[in-house]
Motif scaffolding. Structure first.
Motif, PDB file in Angstrom:
ATOM      1  N   ALA A 101       0.840  -1.212   0.000  1.00 42.05           N
ATOM      2  CA  ALA A 101       0.000   0.000   0.000  1.00 42.05           C
ATOM      3  C   ALA A 101       0.866   1.250   0.000  1.00 42.05           C
ATOM      4  CB  ALA A 101      -0.932  -0.011   1.203  1.00 42.05           C
ATOM      5  N   HIS A 102       1.826   1.295   0.901  1.00 42.78           N
ATOM      6  CA  HIS A 102       2.612   2.524   1.047  1.00 42.78           C
ATOM      7  C   HIS A 102       3.541   2.737  -0.147  1.00 42.78           C
ATOM      8  CE1 HIS A 102       1.852   2.618   5.689  1.00 42.78           C
ATOM      9  NE2 HIS A 102       0.757   2.733   4.961  1.00 42.78           N
ATOM     10  N   THR A 103       4.020   1.647  -0.746  1.00 45.75           N
ATOM     11  CA  THR A 103       4.830   1.772  -1.965  1.00 45.75           C
ATOM     12  C   THR A 103       4.038   2.451  -3.077  1.00 45.75           C
ATOM     13  OG1 THR A 103       6.124  -0.177  -1.427  1.00 45.75           O
ATOM     14  CG2 THR A 103       6.068   0.449  -3.749  1.00 45.75           C
ATOM     15  N   HIS A 104       2.728   2.179  -3.089  1.00 45.22           N
ATOM     16  CA  HIS A 104       1.874   2.741  -4.138  1.00 45.22           C
ATOM     17  C   HIS A 104       1.175   4.029  -3.694  1.00 45.22           C
ATOM     18  CE1 HIS A 104       2.335  -1.460  -5.500  1.00 45.22           C
ATOM     19  NE2 HIS A 104       2.216  -0.949  -6.702  1.00 45.22           N
ATOM     20  N   GLY A 105       1.563   4.558  -2.534  1.00 48.28           N
ATOM     21  CA  GLY A 105       0.920   5.778  -2.051  1.00 48.28           C
ATOM     22  C   GLY A 105      -0.483   5.540  -1.533  1.00 48.28           C
ATOM     23  N   GLY A 106      -0.791   4.289  -1.168  1.00 48.15           N
ATOM     24  CA  GLY A 106      -2.133   3.956  -0.694  1.00 48.15           C
ATOM     25  C   GLY A 106      -2.159   3.646   0.796  1.00 48.15           C
ATOM     26  N   GLU A 107      -3.286   3.113   1.222  1.00 49.25           N
ATOM     27  CA  GLU A 107      -3.503   2.812   2.646  1.00 49.25           C
ATOM     28  C   GLU A 107      -3.896   1.348   2.821  1.00 49.25           C
ATOM     29  OE1 GLU A 107      -5.233   6.789   4.732  1.00 49.25           O
ATOM     30  OE2 GLU A 107      -6.643   5.650   3.528  1.00 49.25           O
ATOM     31  N   CYS A 108      -3.626   0.837   4.021  1.00 49.40           N
ATOM     32  CA  CYS A 108      -4.048  -0.524   4.380  1.00 49.40           C
ATOM     33  C   CYS A 108      -4.829  -0.491   5.687  1.00 49.40           C
ATOM     34  CB  CYS A 108      -2.825  -1.423   4.532  1.00 49.40           C
ATOM     35  SG  CYS A 108      -3.228  -3.088   5.113  1.00 49.40           S
ATOM     36  N   TYR A 109      -6.043  -1.007   5.639  1.00 48.73           N
ATOM     37  CA  TYR A 109      -6.889  -1.140   6.833  1.00 48.73           C
ATOM     38  C   TYR A 109      -6.986  -2.617   7.208  1.00 48.73           C
ATOM     39  CZ  TYR A 109      -8.174   3.673   6.080  1.00 48.73           C
ATOM     40  OH  TYR A 109      -8.124   5.045   5.938  1.00 48.73           O
ATOM     41  N   VAL A 110      -7.082  -2.868   8.510  1.00 48.82           N
ATOM     42  CA  VAL A 110      -7.118  -4.243   9.010  1.00 48.82           C
ATOM     43  C   VAL A 110      -8.442  -4.470   9.743  1.00 48.82           C
ATOM     44  CG1 VAL A 110      -5.994  -5.897  10.547  1.00 48.82           C
ATOM     45  CG2 VAL A 110      -4.606  -4.279   9.223  1.00 48.82           C
ATOM     46  N   VAL A 111      -9.088  -5.585   9.449  1.00 46.57           N
ATOM     47  CA  VAL A 111     -10.347  -5.928  10.133  1.00 46.57           C
ATOM     48  C   VAL A 111     -10.039  -6.233  11.597  1.00 46.57           C
ATOM     49  CG1 VAL A 111     -12.299  -7.514  10.239  1.00 46.57           C
ATOM     50  CG2 VAL A 111     -11.304  -6.906   8.021  1.00 46.57           C
ATOM     51  N   ALA A 112     -10.593  -5.423  12.507  1.00 44.68           N
ATOM     52  CA  ALA A 112     -10.363  -5.658  13.938  1.00 44.68           C
ATOM     53  C   ALA A 112     -11.510  -6.443  14.558  1.00 44.68           C
ATOM     54  CB  ALA A 112     -10.189  -4.330  14.668  1.00 44.68           C
ATOM     55  N   GLU A 113     -12.736  -6.112  14.125  1.00 49.60           N
ATOM     56  CA  GLU A 113     -13.917  -6.802  14.661  1.00 49.60           C
ATOM     57  C   GLU A 113     -15.024  -6.621  13.644  1.00 49.60           C
ATOM     58  OE1 GLU A 113     -14.749  -6.106  18.810  1.00 49.60           O
ATOM     59  OE2 GLU A 113     -16.904  -6.304  18.496  1.00 49.60           O
ATOM     60  N   MET A 114     -15.748  -7.680  13.348  1.00 47.17           N
ATOM     61  CA  MET A 114     -16.771  -7.580  12.303  1.00 47.17           C
ATOM     62  C   MET A 114     -18.125  -7.224  12.886  1.00 47.17           C
ATOM     63  SD  MET A 114     -15.582 -10.411   9.493  1.00 47.17           S
ATOM     64  CE  MET A 114     -16.596  -9.643   8.209  1.00 47.17           C
ATOM     65  N   SER A 115     -19.027  -6.829  11.981  1.00 48.73           N
ATOM     66  CA  SER A 115     -20.272  -6.195  12.411  1.00 48.73           C
ATOM     67  C   SER A 115     -21.444  -7.157  12.588  1.00 48.73           C
ATOM     68  CB  SER A 115     -20.664  -5.125  11.390  1.00 48.73           C
ATOM     69  OG  SER A 115     -20.734  -5.685  10.090  1.00 48.73           O
ATOM     70  N   HIS A 116     -21.376  -8.348  12.013  1.00 49.91           N
ATOM     71  CA  HIS A 116     -22.529  -9.249  12.049  1.00 49.91           C
ATOM     72  C   HIS A 116     -22.554 -10.057  13.361  1.00 49.91           C
ATOM     73  CE1 HIS A 116     -19.137 -11.544  10.687  1.00 49.91           C
ATOM     74  NE2 HIS A 116     -19.805 -12.675  10.697  1.00 49.91           N
ATOM     75  N   PRO A 117     -23.715 -10.626  13.722  1.00 43.88           N
ATOM     76  CA  PRO A 117     -23.823 -11.329  15.021  1.00 43.88           C
ATOM     77  C   PRO A 117     -22.808 -12.450  15.185  1.00 43.88           C
ATOM     78  CG  PRO A 117     -25.993 -10.933  14.090  1.00 43.88           C
ATOM     79  CD  PRO A 117     -25.017 -10.519  13.025  1.00 43.88           C
ATOM     80  N   GLY A 118     -22.619 -13.260  14.169  1.00 43.51           N
ATOM     81  CA  GLY A 118     -21.721 -14.404  14.293  1.00 43.51           C
ATOM     82  C   GLY A 118     -20.262 -14.045  14.480  1.00 43.51           C
ATOM     83  N   ALA A 119     -19.920 -12.777  14.236  1.00 43.71           N
ATOM     84  CA  ALA A 119     -18.526 -12.357  14.385  1.00 43.71           C
ATOM     85  C   ALA A 119     -18.021 -12.584  15.801  1.00 43.71           C
ATOM     86  CB  ALA A 119     -18.386 -10.886  14.012  1.00 43.71           C
ATOM     87  N   LEU A 120     -18.937 -12.566  16.765  1.00 48.07           N
ATOM     88  CA  LEU A 120     -18.503 -12.678  18.158  1.00 48.07           C
ATOM     89  C   LEU A 120     -17.968 -14.071  18.494  1.00 48.07           C
ATOM     90  CD1 LEU A 120     -21.282 -10.523  19.843  1.00 48.07           C
ATOM     91  CD2 LEU A 120     -18.941  -9.885  19.218  1.00 48.07           C
ATOM     92  N   THR A 121     -18.176 -15.045  17.603  1.00 47.89           N
ATOM     93  CA  THR A 121     -17.642 -16.391  17.845  1.00 47.89           C
ATOM     94  C   THR A 121     -16.114 -16.355  17.929  1.00 47.89           C
ATOM     95  OG1 THR A 121     -19.466 -17.293  16.582  1.00 47.89           O
ATOM     96  CG2 THR A 121     -17.586 -18.761  16.960  1.00 47.89           C
ATOM     97  N   PHE A 122     -15.485 -15.603  17.033  1.00 47.50           N
ATOM     98  CA  PHE A 122     -14.017 -15.565  17.038  1.00 47.50           C
ATOM     99  C   PHE A 122     -13.449 -14.194  17.386  1.00 47.50           C
ATOM    100  CE2 PHE A 122     -14.810 -19.253  14.176  1.00 47.50           C
ATOM    101  CZ  PHE A 122     -14.230 -20.221  14.988  1.00 47.50           C
ATOM    102  N   PHE A 123     -14.169 -13.119  17.029  1.00 48.03           N
ATOM    103  CA  PHE A 123     -13.674 -11.775  17.359  1.00 48.03           C
ATOM    104  C   PHE A 123     -14.106 -11.431  18.788  1.00 48.03           C
ATOM    105  CE2 PHE A 123     -13.704 -11.513  12.709  1.00 48.03           C
ATOM    106  CZ  PHE A 123     -12.471 -10.920  12.460  1.00 48.03           C
ATOM    107  N   SER A 124     -13.539 -12.135  19.768  1.00 51.12           N
ATOM    108  CA  SER A 124     -13.927 -11.921  21.165  1.00 51.12           C
ATOM    109  C   SER A 124     -12.732 -12.194  22.058  1.00 51.12           C
ATOM    110  CB  SER A 124     -15.088 -12.851  21.529  1.00 51.12           C
ATOM    111  OG  SER A 124     -14.677 -14.201  21.388  1.00 51.12           O
ATOM    112  N   GLU A 125     -12.930 -12.002  23.355  1.00 51.56           N
ATOM    113  CA  GLU A 125     -11.918 -12.339  24.373  1.00 51.56           C
ATOM    114  C   GLU A 125     -10.545 -11.772  24.053  1.00 51.56           C
ATOM    115  OE1 GLU A 125     -11.939 -16.490  25.301  1.00 51.56           O
ATOM    116  OE2 GLU A 125     -14.132 -16.549  25.431  1.00 51.56           O
ATOM    117  N   GLY A 126     -10.526 -10.488  23.751  1.00 53.70           N
ATOM    118  CA  GLY A 126      -9.241  -9.808  23.577  1.00 53.70           C
ATOM    119  C   GLY A 126      -8.656  -9.890  22.180  1.00 53.70           C
ATOM    120  N   VAL A 127      -9.293 -10.639  21.288  1.00 55.30           N
ATOM    121  CA  VAL A 127      -8.743 -10.757  19.929  1.00 55.30           C
ATOM    122  C   VAL A 127      -8.725  -9.398  19.212  1.00 55.30           C
ATOM    123  CG1 VAL A 127      -9.119 -11.775  17.647  1.00 55.30           C
ATOM    124  CG2 VAL A 127      -9.242 -13.200  19.703  1.00 55.30           C
ATOM    125  N   PRO A 128      -9.847  -8.648  19.198  1.00 60.19           N
ATOM    126  CA  PRO A 128      -9.777  -7.337  18.525  1.00 60.19           C
ATOM    127  C   PRO A 128      -8.713  -6.422  19.133  1.00 60.19           C
ATOM    128  CG  PRO A 128     -12.049  -7.988  18.865  1.00 60.19           C
ATOM    129  CD  PRO A 128     -11.220  -8.947  19.647  1.00 60.19           C
TER     130      PRO A 128
END
Ligand code: XMP
Length: 211
Positions: A101-128
């Motif tokens: 991204a930075h080589t091309h003058g762009g940006e990189c975003y990282v998924v920290a926690e997802m928005s749907h109900p099932g996301a809490l199965t894995f995006f929990s307990e300190g993972v985000p």
């Protein structure tokens, strides 16, 4: 208060261009993911970029570092100005996306926690929270955090300093723009805009929340 990012999850080139042209004055960026690229081909990115609107590639890149580099280099060559990556493959994989991204003058975003109900199965307990630390360590530009859980946005904001937060979940998933806009750098809205009979009018509903 925040940017408005249109998530353009239609699958036909003509529809995508019609909606993008109609909304061009009322959105700050367009997010393109697998539905549109698989339906219309990667060339749609250049067509949309030519409208002068920044383009975010929502490919949730999640591979070994070398493959991540190959993917992201193609993303930026196609006309995108930002890419979204997953953190779970580890810091070296995220660094590959950030460096491309930075080589091309762009940006990189990282998924920290997802928005749907099932996301809490894995995006929990300190993972985000661990992902936010990884974002800081790798020099990524920001995180994706859920508009459906504003309290979580506040908690993650404290961990990433000045880095940006883009937040999907407003509109069809029930997130409240009035509550979310002051917390984030970009609200991502898909179906509530592109699925409306008049997408430009639907985008203007969010005008009071734009900076
Ligand atoms: P809707 O139609 O629900 O579209 O407004 C939302 C868009 O955002 C994507 N999405 C996410 N992307 N992390 C992401 O990286 C998430 O938690 C998340 N939730 C939704 C979704 O694929 C769609 O393009």
């Amino acid at each position: 208060m925040t940017d408005l990012v249109l998530s353009l999850d239609v699958t036909e080139r003509a529809s995508a261009l019609r909606i993008a042209r109609a909304c061009a004055e009322d959105v700050d960026a367009i997010k393109v993911g697998y539905p549109l690229v698989l339906g219309a081909g990667l060339g749609i990115a250049r067509d949309l970029a030519d409208l002068g609107i920044p383009l975010i590639a929502d490919f949730k890149v999640a591979d070994i570092p070398n493959t991540n580099t190959l993917i992201c280099d193609q993303v930026f060559a196609a006309g995108f100005s930002a890419v979204i990556a997953q953190a779970f493959p580890g810091p070296d994989s995220v660094v590959a996306c950030v460096e491309s991204a930075h080589t091309h003058g762009g940006e990189c975003y990282v998924v920290a926690e997802m928005s749907h109900p099932g996301a809490l199965t894995f995006f929990s307990e300190g993972v985000p929270e661990a992902i936010c630390r990884l974002v800081v360590e790798t020099g990524a530009d920001g995180i994706i955090a859920p508009a459906t859980r504003p309290a979580r946005i506040r908690a993650l904001r404290d961990l990433i300093g000045e880095r940006k937060i883009l937040s999907p979940g407003v509109g069809a998933q029930g997130g409240d723009p009035a509550e979310v806009a002051p917390l984030v750098d970009g609200m991502i809205v898909g179906r509530a805009i592109y699925g409306a009979a008049d997408p430009a009018a639907a985008a203007r509903v969010y005008a009071p929340y734009r900076r």
